[in-house]
Design a protein around this motif. Structure first.
Motif, PDB file in Angstrom:
ATOM      1  N   ARG A   1     -44.817  -8.969  -2.482  1.00  0.00           N
ATOM      2  CA  ARG A   1     -44.453  -7.561  -2.586  1.00  0.00           C
ATOM      3  C   ARG A   1     -45.179  -6.732  -1.519  1.00  0.00           C
ATOM      4  O   ARG A   1     -44.583  -5.867  -0.881  1.00  0.00           O
ATOM      5  CB  ARG A   1     -44.811  -7.022  -3.972  1.00  0.00           C
ATOM      6  N   ILE A   2     -46.482  -7.005  -1.356  1.00  0.00           N
ATOM      7  CA  ILE A   2     -47.277  -6.245  -0.387  1.00  0.00           C
ATOM      8  C   ILE A   2     -46.775  -6.498   1.027  1.00  0.00           C
ATOM      9  O   ILE A   2     -46.702  -5.576   1.848  1.00  0.00           O
ATOM     10  CB  ILE A   2     -48.770  -6.612  -0.525  1.00  0.00           C
ATOM     11  N   ARG A   3     -46.403  -7.736   1.321  1.00  0.00           N
ATOM     12  CA  ARG A   3     -45.900  -8.061   2.665  1.00  0.00           C
ATOM     13  C   ARG A   3     -44.603  -7.310   2.956  1.00  0.00           C
ATOM     14  O   ARG A   3     -44.454  -6.702   4.020  1.00  0.00           O
ATOM     15  CB  ARG A   3     -45.698  -9.570   2.786  1.00  0.00           C
ATOM     16  N   TRP A   4     -43.678  -7.325   2.016  1.00  0.00           N
ATOM     17  CA  TRP A   4     -42.414  -6.607   2.206  1.00  0.00           C
ATOM     18  C   TRP A   4     -42.661  -5.097   2.275  1.00  0.00           C
ATOM     19  O   TRP A   4     -42.052  -4.401   3.099  1.00  0.00           O
ATOM     20  CB  TRP A   4     -41.457  -6.935   1.053  1.00  0.00           C
ATOM     21  N   ALA A   5     -43.540  -4.596   1.401  1.00  0.00           N
ATOM     22  CA  ALA A   5     -43.829  -3.158   1.404  1.00  0.00           C
ATOM     23  C   ALA A   5     -44.481  -2.747   2.721  1.00  0.00           C
ATOM     24  O   ALA A   5     -44.159  -1.697   3.286  1.00  0.00           O
ATOM     25  CB  ALA A   5     -44.727  -2.798   0.226  1.00  0.00           C
ATOM     26  N   GLY A   6     -45.396  -3.574   3.217  1.00  0.00           N
ATOM     27  CA  GLY A   6     -46.070  -3.254   4.472  1.00  0.00           C
ATOM     28  C   GLY A   6     -45.099  -3.158   5.634  1.00  0.00           C
ATOM     29  O   GLY A   6     -45.142  -2.206   6.420  1.00  0.00           O
ATOM     30  N   ILE A   7     -44.209  -4.151   5.735  1.00  0.00           N
ATOM     31  CA  ILE A   7     -43.212  -4.125   6.801  1.00  0.00           C
ATOM     32  C   ILE A   7     -42.297  -2.919   6.642  1.00  0.00           C
ATOM     33  O   ILE A   7     -41.991  -2.201   7.607  1.00  0.00           O
ATOM     34  CB  ILE A   7     -42.395  -5.432   6.803  1.00  0.00           C
ATOM     35  N   GLY A   8     -41.864  -2.669   5.393  1.00  0.00           N
ATOM     36  CA  GLY A   8     -40.981  -1.538   5.139  1.00  0.00           C
ATOM     37  C   GLY A   8     -41.620  -0.208   5.457  1.00  0.00           C
ATOM     38  O   GLY A   8     -40.991   0.679   6.056  1.00  0.00           O
ATOM     39  N   PHE A   9     -42.896  -0.051   5.076  1.00  0.00           N
ATOM     40  CA  PHE A   9     -43.598   1.211   5.339  1.00  0.00           C
ATOM     41  C   PHE A   9     -43.740   1.461   6.835  1.00  0.00           C
ATOM     42  O   PHE A   9     -43.601   2.596   7.298  1.00  0.00           O
ATOM     43  CB  PHE A   9     -44.980   1.189   4.681  1.00  0.00           C
ATOM     44  N   VAL A  10     -44.018   0.407   7.597  1.00  0.00           N
ATOM     45  CA  VAL A  10     -44.154   0.563   9.050  1.00  0.00           C
ATOM     46  C   VAL A  10     -42.835   1.006   9.660  1.00  0.00           C
ATOM     47  O   VAL A  10     -42.782   1.938  10.476  1.00  0.00           O
ATOM     48  CB  VAL A  10     -44.644  -0.752   9.689  1.00  0.00           C
ATOM     49  N   VAL A  11     -41.740   0.342   9.267  1.00  0.00           N
ATOM     50  CA  VAL A  11     -40.422   0.685   9.823  1.00  0.00           C
ATOM     51  C   VAL A  11     -40.039   2.112   9.435  1.00  0.00           C
ATOM     52  O   VAL A  11     -39.564   2.895  10.269  1.00  0.00           O
ATOM     53  CB  VAL A  11     -39.359  -0.316   9.340  1.00  0.00           C
ATOM     54  N   ILE A  12     -40.251   2.471   8.159  1.00  0.00           N
ATOM     55  CA  ILE A  12     -39.910   3.827   7.708  1.00  0.00           C
ATOM     56  C   ILE A  12     -40.757   4.864   8.434  1.00  0.00           C
ATOM     57  O   ILE A  12     -40.257   5.932   8.823  1.00  0.00           O
ATOM     58  CB  ILE A  12     -40.074   3.946   6.178  1.00  0.00           C
ATOM     59  N   THR A  13     -42.040   4.572   8.628  1.00  0.00           N
ATOM     60  CA  THR A  13     -42.912   5.511   9.337  1.00  0.00           C
ATOM     61  C   THR A  13     -42.432   5.717  10.776  1.00  0.00           C
ATOM     62  O   THR A  13     -42.488   6.831  11.302  1.00  0.00           O
ATOM     63  CB  THR A  13     -44.366   5.016   9.324  1.00  0.00           C
ATOM     64  N   LEU A  14     -41.959   4.665  11.412  1.00  0.00           N
ATOM     65  CA  LEU A  14     -41.413   4.806  12.768  1.00  0.00           C
ATOM     66  C   LEU A  14     -40.202   5.732  12.760  1.00  0.00           C
ATOM     67  O   LEU A  14     -40.026   6.551  13.674  1.00  0.00           O
ATOM     68  CB  LEU A  14     -41.045   3.439  13.336  1.00  0.00           C
ATOM     69  N   PHE A  15     -39.381   5.619  11.741  1.00  0.00           N
ATOM     70  CA  PHE A  15     -38.223   6.516  11.639  1.00  0.00           C
ATOM     71  C   PHE A  15     -38.656   7.935  11.278  1.00  0.00           C
ATOM     72  O   PHE A  15     -38.028   8.905  11.697  1.00  0.00           O
ATOM     73  CB  PHE A  15     -37.218   5.978  10.628  1.00  0.00           C
ATOM     74  N   GLN A  16     -39.731   8.066  10.483  1.00  0.00           N
ATOM     75  CA  GLN A  16     -40.275   9.394  10.208  1.00  0.00           C
ATOM     76  C   GLN A  16     -40.738  10.043  11.511  1.00  0.00           C
ATOM     77  O   GLN A  16     -40.496  11.241  11.754  1.00  0.00           O
ATOM     78  CB  GLN A  16     -41.470   9.286   9.238  1.00  0.00           C
ATOM     79  N   LEU A  17     -41.391   9.244  12.345  1.00  0.00           N
ATOM     80  CA  LEU A  17     -41.846   9.730  13.646  1.00  0.00           C
ATOM     81  C   LEU A  17     -40.656  10.137  14.512  1.00  0.00           C
ATOM     82  O   LEU A  17     -40.670  11.201  15.161  1.00  0.00           O
ATOM     83  CB  LEU A  17     -42.659   8.638  14.344  1.00  0.00           C
ATOM     84  N   ALA A  18     -39.611   9.320  14.503  1.00  0.00           N
ATOM     85  CA  ALA A  18     -38.417   9.642  15.287  1.00  0.00           C
ATOM     86  C   ALA A  18     -37.757  10.918  14.779  1.00  0.00           C
ATOM     87  O   ALA A  18     -37.265  11.734  15.575  1.00  0.00           O
ATOM     88  CB  ALA A  18     -37.434   8.474  15.230  1.00  0.00           C
TER      89      ALA A  18
ATOM     90  N   ALA B   1     -32.912   1.208   0.456  1.00  0.00           N
ATOM     91  CA  ALA B   1     -31.892   0.498  -0.318  1.00  0.00           C
ATOM     92  C   ALA B   1     -31.719  -0.934   0.175  1.00  0.00           C
ATOM     93  O   ALA B   1     -31.735  -1.884  -0.620  1.00  0.00           O
ATOM     94  CB  ALA B   1     -30.572   1.250  -0.249  1.00  0.00           C
ATOM     95  N   VAL B   2     -31.550  -1.116   1.486  1.00  0.00           N
ATOM     96  CA  VAL B   2     -31.288  -2.442   2.027  1.00  0.00           C
ATOM     97  C   VAL B   2     -32.493  -3.362   1.856  1.00  0.00           C
ATOM     98  O   VAL B   2     -32.348  -4.523   1.449  1.00  0.00           O
ATOM     99  CB  VAL B   2     -30.887  -2.343   3.516  1.00  0.00           C
ATOM    100  N   ILE B   3     -33.696  -2.852   2.136  1.00  0.00           N
ATOM    101  CA  ILE B   3     -34.900  -3.687   1.976  1.00  0.00           C
ATOM    102  C   ILE B   3     -35.067  -4.100   0.523  1.00  0.00           C
ATOM    103  O   ILE B   3     -35.362  -5.262   0.210  1.00  0.00           O
ATOM    104  CB  ILE B   3     -36.148  -2.940   2.485  1.00  0.00           C
ATOM    105  N   ALA B   4     -34.879  -3.161  -0.406  1.00  0.00           N
ATOM    106  CA  ALA B   4     -35.028  -3.470  -1.827  1.00  0.00           C
ATOM    107  C   ALA B   4     -33.972  -4.474  -2.293  1.00  0.00           C
ATOM    108  O   ALA B   4     -34.281  -5.418  -3.035  1.00  0.00           O
ATOM    109  CB  ALA B   4     -34.941  -2.188  -2.658  1.00  0.00           C
TER     110      ALA B   4
END
Length: 312
Positions: free
Chosen positions: A238-255, A288-291
């Motif tokens: 769970r932590i591995r998937w959440a970590g990857i997801g948080f990084v990708v989402i944060t990049l989109f937040q930055l964008a 949605a897709v990651i979950a």
């Protein structure tokens, strides 16, 4: 899993991006129908309800129904899941029709609740609007996907939809409340990074933070809660998937913040379309897709474990 994941991402992207580019006026008919159904539901209560176009008024408190309120993006994601999932054409049609009806009914109830909260508890309106609008409808879409999978597949190997929903509601409540005072700090950190990057080329930016709630940031809570609510996965997974997801989402937040900067500071109006795409990917598509991929993977793992368990 890889084939399903690629197909889901491709179809979801092909559906969500054009929707993001469509003018709001194009969604007028569905927004007005949504407002009409919300009004009909509220008229069951002894309160003054008025519907005018895409406006719903409850004892003087008005809400405007826009495309995001009509859950167009989540309907698109659900349709993408149905199309990507291995099933017969008849099963897909049944899943699409039944799931769309359920999501529409839940969305009507959601908007009615939000309108009532705005009328009688206005200081809670923003919180309830974000929680039910983003987290609530997102988990509703995932639960409807699980219901359809539960009907198609071996129920013993699928995460039970009602149990998943209850776990999500319990798990998401505290992080959501904790994120309320922290979401602004998160945006300030992102903006500080942007200011530093622009300072490297001798551009000094002033980036005010007037908002108390930045709704797009709650996609982090939605994703984390969806992953933690899944049954049968280890904590490290769970932590591995959440970590990857948080990084990708944060990049989109930055964008997304960069898009807003180009629009406001540099008067690049054409960036509005790009900003809308980035926002919808960040808020809807990625969580949605990651979950859903995580849930499918855990289901596959349980199936393989069941097949490999010796019977003594």
């Amino acid at each position: 899993m890889l084939g399903f994941g690629r197909k889901l991402l491709l179809i979801a992207g092909l559906m969500l991006i054009p929707i993001s580019l469509m003018p709001e006026a194009w969604f007028g008919p569905i927004n007005r129908v949504t407002a009409l159904m919300v009004g009909n539901l509220l008229r069951l209560l002894p309160i003054g309800t008025v519907v005018h176009g895409n406006y719903v008024s409850v004892d003087g408190f008005s809400v405007t129904i826009i495309a995001e309120c009509s859950a167009i993006h989540l309907f698109a994601l659900y349709t993408a899941f149905v199309l990507a999932f291995p099933a017969t054409r008849a099963e897909k049609w049944i899943g699409f029709a039944a799931g769309t009806a359920v999501l529409m009914a839940l969305n009507i109830i959601r908007i009615a609740i939000v309108a009532l909260v705005g009328r009688y508890f206005p200081h809670r309106f923003d919180l309830v609007h974000i929680y039910l609008g983003q987290l609530g409808m997102l988990v509703a879409m995932v639960v409807v996907c699980l219901l359809w999978c539960h009907w198609l597949a071996d129920p013993g190997q699928m995460d039970r939809p009602i149990g998943f929903l209850i776990r999500f509601l319990i798990i998401s409540s505290l992080p959501f409340l904790l994120w309320v005072p922290l979401n602004r700090l998160y945006i300030i950190i992102i903006d500080t990074l942007i200011q530093w990057l622009f300072s490297l080329v001798s551009l000094h930016l002033e980036m005010p933070h007037a908002h108390h709630l930045y709704s797009q940031t709650f996609s982090l809570i939605a994703l984390g809660s969806l992953l933690m609510a899944a049954k049968g996965a280890g904590l490290a997974q769970r932590i591995r998937w959440a970590g990857i997801g948080f990084v990708v989402i944060t990049l989109f937040q930055l964008a997304f913040r960069l898009c807003n900067l180009w629009i406001t500071a540099f008067q690049m109006g054409w960036m509005n379309a790009v900003a809308q795409i980035v926002y919808n990917v960040c808020v809807y598509l990625l969580p949605a897709v990651i979950a859903l991929l995580f849930l499918m993977q855990t289901s596959l793992q349980r199936t393989l474990c069941a097949r490999n368990t010796p019977v003594g």
